[in-house]
Enzyme design. Structure first.
Site, PDB file in Angstrom:
ATOM      1  N   THR A  97      -3.508   8.749  -3.259  1.00 57.94           N
ATOM      2  CA  THR A  97      -4.916   9.146  -3.183  1.00 57.94           C
ATOM      3  C   THR A  97      -5.427   8.660  -1.829  1.00 57.94           C
ATOM      4  OG1 THR A  97      -5.182   8.883  -5.571  1.00 57.94           O
ATOM      5  CG2 THR A  97      -7.188   8.991  -4.249  1.00 57.94           C
ATOM      6  N   LYS A 172      -9.271  15.646  -5.999  1.00 60.35           N
ATOM      7  CA  LYS A 172      -9.134  14.299  -6.585  1.00 60.35           C
ATOM      8  C   LYS A 172     -10.458  13.542  -6.469  1.00 60.35           C
ATOM      9  CE  LYS A 172      -7.186  10.398  -8.011  1.00 60.35           C
ATOM     10  NZ  LYS A 172      -6.573  10.128  -9.304  1.00 60.35           N
ATOM     11  N   LYS A 240     -11.471   1.850  -3.594  1.00 64.64           N
ATOM     12  CA  LYS A 240     -10.867   2.565  -2.454  1.00 64.64           C
ATOM     13  C   LYS A 240     -11.170   4.063  -2.583  1.00 64.64           C
ATOM     14  CE  LYS A 240      -6.777   3.936  -2.841  1.00 64.64           C
ATOM     15  NZ  LYS A 240      -6.043   5.171  -3.182  1.00 64.64           N
TER      16      LYS A 240
HETATM   17  N1  LIG Z   1      -2.125   3.389 -10.902  1.00 68.61           N
HETATM   18  C1  LIG Z   1      -2.759   4.482 -11.291  1.00 68.61           C
HETATM   19  O1  LIG Z   1      -3.138   4.609 -12.469  1.00 68.61           O
HETATM   20  C2  LIG Z   1      -3.013   5.627 -10.320  1.00 68.61           C
HETATM   21  C3  LIG Z   1      -3.462   6.855 -10.825  1.00 68.61           C
HETATM   22  C4  LIG Z   1      -3.687   7.908  -9.935  1.00 68.61           C
HETATM   23  C5  LIG Z   1      -3.500   7.717  -8.584  1.00 68.61           C
HETATM   24  N2  LIG Z   1      -3.078   6.500  -8.108  1.00 68.61           N
HETATM   25  C6  LIG Z   1      -2.889   6.359  -6.648  1.00 68.61           C
HETATM   26  O2  LIG Z   1      -1.502   6.334  -6.382  1.00 68.61           O
HETATM   27  C7  LIG Z   1      -1.250   5.487  -5.252  1.00 68.61           C
HETATM   28  C8  LIG Z   1      -0.257   4.381  -5.659  1.00 68.61           C
HETATM   29  O3  LIG Z   1      -0.796   3.659  -6.756  1.00 68.61           O
HETATM   30  P1  LIG Z   1       0.103   2.613  -7.598  1.00 68.61           P
HETATM   31  O4  LIG Z   1      -0.723   2.260  -8.783  1.00 68.61           O
HETATM   32  O5  LIG Z   1       1.481   3.140  -7.772  1.00 68.61           O
HETATM   33  O6  LIG Z   1       0.097   1.376  -6.583  1.00 68.61           O
HETATM   34  P2  LIG Z   1       1.185   0.222  -6.388  1.00 68.61           P
HETATM   35  O7  LIG Z   1       1.853  -0.119  -7.686  1.00 68.61           O
HETATM   36  O8  LIG Z   1       0.495  -0.868  -5.634  1.00 68.61           O
HETATM   37  O9  LIG Z   1       2.286   0.917  -5.463  1.00 68.61           O
HETATM   38  C9  LIG Z   1       2.031   1.218  -4.125  1.00 68.61           C
HETATM   39  C10 LIG Z   1       3.349   1.479  -3.458  1.00 68.61           C
HETATM   40  O10 LIG Z   1       3.131   1.793  -2.090  1.00 68.61           O
HETATM   41  C11 LIG Z   1       3.910   0.939  -1.258  1.00 68.61           C
HETATM   42  N3  LIG Z   1       3.188   0.738   0.006  1.00 68.61           N
HETATM   43  C12 LIG Z   1       1.887   0.427   0.176  1.00 68.61           C
HETATM   44  N4  LIG Z   1       1.597   0.339   1.470  1.00 68.61           N
HETATM   45  C13 LIG Z   1       2.737   0.604   2.147  1.00 68.61           C
HETATM   46  C14 LIG Z   1       3.072   0.672   3.508  1.00 68.61           C
HETATM   47  N5  LIG Z   1       2.150   0.442   4.468  1.00 68.61           N
HETATM   48  N6  LIG Z   1       4.349   0.958   3.841  1.00 68.61           N
HETATM   49  C15 LIG Z   1       5.262   1.176   2.893  1.00 68.61           C
HETATM   50  N7  LIG Z   1       5.012   1.139   1.578  1.00 68.61           N
HETATM   51  C16 LIG Z   1       3.762   0.857   1.211  1.00 68.61           C
HETATM   52  C17 LIG Z   1       4.046  -0.324  -2.068  1.00 68.61           C
HETATM   53  O11 LIG Z   1       5.131  -1.113  -1.609  1.00 68.61           O
HETATM   54  P3  LIG Z   1       5.305  -2.636  -2.116  1.00 68.61           P
HETATM   55  O12 LIG Z   1       6.153  -2.571  -3.332  1.00 68.61           O
HETATM   56  O13 LIG Z   1       5.957  -3.331  -0.970  1.00 68.61           O
HETATM   57  O14 LIG Z   1       3.926  -3.181  -2.375  1.00 68.61           O
HETATM   58  C18 LIG Z   1       4.275   0.253  -3.461  1.00 68.61           C
HETATM   59  O15 LIG Z   1       5.586   0.731  -3.614  1.00 68.61           O
HETATM   60  C19 LIG Z   1      -2.619   4.943  -4.799  1.00 68.61           C
HETATM   61  O16 LIG Z   1      -3.106   5.761  -3.758  1.00 68.61           O
HETATM   62  C20 LIG Z   1      -3.462   5.079  -6.053  1.00 68.61           C
HETATM   63  O17 LIG Z   1      -4.854   5.201  -5.746  1.00 68.61           O
HETATM   64  C21 LIG Z   1      -2.818   5.446  -8.944  1.00 68.61           C
END
Ligand SMILES: NC(=O)c1ccc[n+]([C@@H]2O[C@H](COP(=O)([O-])OP(=O)(O)OC[C@H]3O[C@@H](n4cnc5c(N)ncnc54)[C@H](OP(=O)(O)O)[C@@H]3O)[C@@H](O)[C@H]2O)c1
Length: 290
Positions: A97, A172, A240
């Site tokens: 997102t 979104k 965010k």
């Molecule tokens: N969780 C939900 O329910 C949900 C629902 C809809 C949309 N989203 C969206 O989906 C996205 C991911 O969410 P998530 O819940 O999966 O978050 P998360 O568990 O924190 O995972 C984020 C991933 O991105 C990687 N990452 C972040 N910054 C990076 C960078 N600069 N370089 C390389 N890798 C990087 C992280 O690596 P590390 O393992 O090293 O931290 C991790 O693998 C976000 O944009 C969020 O808003 C989430």
């Protein structure tokens, strides 16, 4: 079956990639924290890559699901970014997102290099990713979309091309604007019912069959009543997303009065230490002095 790369094995990315591996695609995966990628490969197979660029080598489709705009820029355009090694004609499908602007910027950059970029944010949360039932809103080129759609479908129940680059992210934003209004309304209703001395579980069971019904009511009503917030979609992530919505609104002239107000409530929850709580913790804020 396609050669596929997946960058970002977080809460959302790990189960999405698992569905692709289960479907038989050749997978190459990268995660910034290497231990997560090692654990993923040990369980699901595939090839562990040392960088986004290495993961993207030879892939027809490169998926990503990272945090925010700077993270997306880094994994696509950085010195070790995927665009460096993607073959001509390959498609980057991004599920982060992020802003519509970064989507347009990456689509333009991809086009210069003979690549395609689709912005494809998702709705449905962690359970949607685990169950392969996400809703995917896509912006970008129709031909690239048609090529990517059957692969995205492994973890989605709906995959829709909304419009040109950036349109997926804009959809979104609409989703998040709608969600926060519903969650705040639900929190206010529950707080009111409790203060009125009602059996609120009975009330929710009843009104969820009427006009007040919502996904939030059906999936979060009981946990809100139990004061449980240690799961779900984090307040930090929602702030965010609302920042992105408000930046876009400043460009298109939408007022977003309710969204702005509720964003302030989420800031209060962060101050209570609830940055990682589920967004339904809007109720805990209202119950603070109950
Ligand atoms: N969780 C939900 O329910 C949900 C629902 C809809 C949309 N989203 C969206 O989906 C996205 C991911 O969410 P998530 O819940 O999966 O978050 P998360 O568990 O924190 O995972 C984020 C991933 O991105 C990687 N990452 C972040 N910054 C990076 C960078 N600069 N370089 C390389 N890798 C990087 C992280 O690596 P590390 O393992 O090293 O931290 C991790 O693998 C976000 O944009 C969020 O808003 C989430």
């Amino acid at each position: 079956m396609a050669n596929v790369a997946f960058i970002g094995l977080g809460v959302m990315g790990a189960p999405m990639a698992r569905h692709l591996a289960k479907a038989g695609h050749e997978l190459s995966v990268y995660n910034r924290t290497r231990a997560k990628a090692e654990a993923w490969v040990a369980r699901h197979g595939g090839r562990l890559a040392a960088s986004p660029a290495r993961a993207a080598e030879g892939a027809e489709l490169v998926f990503s699901c990272v945090g925010d705009d700077p993270d997306l820029r880094e994994i696509a355009l950085g010195p070790e970014g995927a665009f460096r090694t993607m073959a001509r004609g390959a498609i980057h499908v991004d599920h982060t997102t992020a802003s519509a602007q970064v989507a347009r910027e990456l689509a333009a950059e991809a086009a210069k290099r003979g690549l395609h970029f689709l912005d494809a944010p998702v709705s449905g949360g962690q359970s949607g990713a685990e169950n392969g039932a996400l809703t995917v809103m896509v912006g970008g080129d129709a031909q690239a979309f048609e090529r990517a759609r059957p692969v995205i479908a492994h973890f989605a129940r709906a995959v829709t091309l909304i419009g040109p680059s950036g349109a997926g992210q804009l959809a979104k934003m609409v989703n998040q604007i709608c969600v926060v209004g519903v969650v705040q309304g639900l929190a206010e209703g529950i707080d009111f019912g409790l203060r009125a001395g009602l059996d609120v579980k009975l009330v929710l069971d009843t009104i969820s069959k009427g006009a007040a019904q919502s996904w939030q009511m059906e999936n979060r009503g009981a946990t809100m009543l139990a004061d449980q917030y240690d799961f779900g979609f984090a307040v930090d992530w929602m702030r965010k997303d609302l920042r992105i919505c408000q930046e876009e609104a400043a460009r298109n002239g939408a007022a977003l009065p309710g969204t702005r107000l509720i964003d302030g409530f989420f800031a209060e929850i962060q101050k209570l230490g609830g940055g990682r709580w589920d967004t339904s913790s809007l109720l805990r804020r209202l119950r603070k002095n109950a």
